[in-house]
Design an enzyme around this catalytic site. Sequence first.
Site, mmCIF file in Angstrom:
data_model
loop_
_atom_site.group_PDB
_atom_site.id
_atom_site.type_symbol
_atom_site.label_atom_id
_atom_site.label_comp_id
_atom_site.label_asym_id
_atom_site.label_seq_id
_atom_site.Cartn_x
_atom_site.Cartn_y
_atom_site.Cartn_z
ATOM 1 N N HIS A 22 23.125 56.323 75.277
ATOM 2 C CA HIS A 22 23.997 55.787 76.331
ATOM 3 C C HIS A 22 25.159 54.936 75.792
ATOM 4 O O HIS A 22 26.328 55.307 75.902
ATOM 5 C CB HIS A 22 23.184 54.907 77.281
ATOM 6 C CG HIS A 22 21.987 55.560 77.884
ATOM 7 N ND1 HIS A 22 22.073 56.655 78.710
ATOM 8 C CD2 HIS A 22 20.662 55.252 77.798
ATOM 9 C CE1 HIS A 22 20.856 56.985 79.111
ATOM 10 N NE2 HIS A 22 19.987 56.153 78.574
HETATM 11 C C1 BDR Z 1 21.959 51.762 80.410
HETATM 12 O O1 BDR Z 1 20.928 50.860 80.833
HETATM 13 C C2 BDR Z 1 20.435 50.123 79.741
HETATM 14 O O2 BDR Z 1 19.060 50.196 79.672
HETATM 15 C C3 BDR Z 1 21.029 50.727 78.512
HETATM 16 O O3 BDR Z 1 21.283 49.747 77.532
HETATM 17 C C4 BDR Z 1 22.293 51.371 78.990
HETATM 18 O O4 BDR Z 1 23.372 50.468 78.994
HETATM 19 C C5 BDR Z 1 21.460 53.178 80.586
HETATM 20 O O5 BDR Z 1 21.178 53.443 81.910
#
Ligand code: BDR
Length: 326
Positions: A243
Amino acid sequence: MTPKDPLLVDCDTGIDDALALLYLLGDPDVDLRAVTAVFGNTDAGTAAENTLRVLELAGRPDIPVAVGARSNWRGTVHLAPHVHGHDGLGGTGLPAPARSPGTEPAAELIVRLARENPGKLHVLAIGPLTNLATALLLEPELPELVGHVTIMGGAVHHPGNVTPAAEANVHNDPEAARMVLRAGWDVTLVPLDVTMNEVLTEQHWHRLRTGGTAIARFAAEILKHYLDVYQRDVFGVRCAACHDPLAAAIAAGDVSPVLAPKVTVDVDTGDGPARGSTIADTRGRHRGFPDQDGARVRVVLQTDGTFADRLVERLGGAADRSLDVA
Ligand code: BDR
Ligand code: CA
């Protein structure tokens, strides 16, 4: 952003946030001016401490770190120890950082850096958007002062990862996300649609583990926890989503999206099952996705799926021997 535009990262450090920071810090052309912490993967204080640990590991104890929102605008807090471990970094037990965060609150730091760099500052937001929305309230001219905003968040055609409709960063503060997406500045939104398709695998973990540098070893340690969680809860095989590192690479101009139309985006702030969902107007899909008149949010809907290799290489992973011919 152009390579030398000043960059501020707002994050909830977190495993993939840590990988994103290390990715950016590995590029001498990225001018990282400050990091602001927000609740999310872990509480805001721990996120700031984790950020300090990562900056020390990367040899950048000079970069200021500020603590921001400890809860969302409704005063509720959702944390994710089941994903990122009790300490936000997969239970790796790193020593306490040598320094403490600064005393300037995160939202004030965002405003100050925007004023000091009018039209130039790039904000990369990879946590809940509470700090950024608070900065908008402090300085109504912020959309004119900031050069660009890149956000990891949302799910357009992809299911959510906290509820069937909502992605974590938007789910944690839908009101703030709505405000940021409607503020009238140039935004690049990097949703689950692409971050779930850029995956780190067991082979990447092995390359990091044998990479030989302290950064590669640390990345391997936290990635091990992330692979365990994604295997157990998401993919059923050893893959983990990239992500925040993908959003960082897009912000830095290292990954060029294959498909990223400019469309209007709103957030459901109701209390029904769609709370926290991102509603992007993608009705142009059958006409080649023309940019919509007046839209300021570019939504990344497709990347080429090859980013994880570059991430591992940047973090000091060993060469990929699987490509060698006998
Ligand atoms: C996002 O949510 C967090 O858990 C991760 O760091 C990322 O920014 C993914 O949905
Ligand atoms: Ca994050």
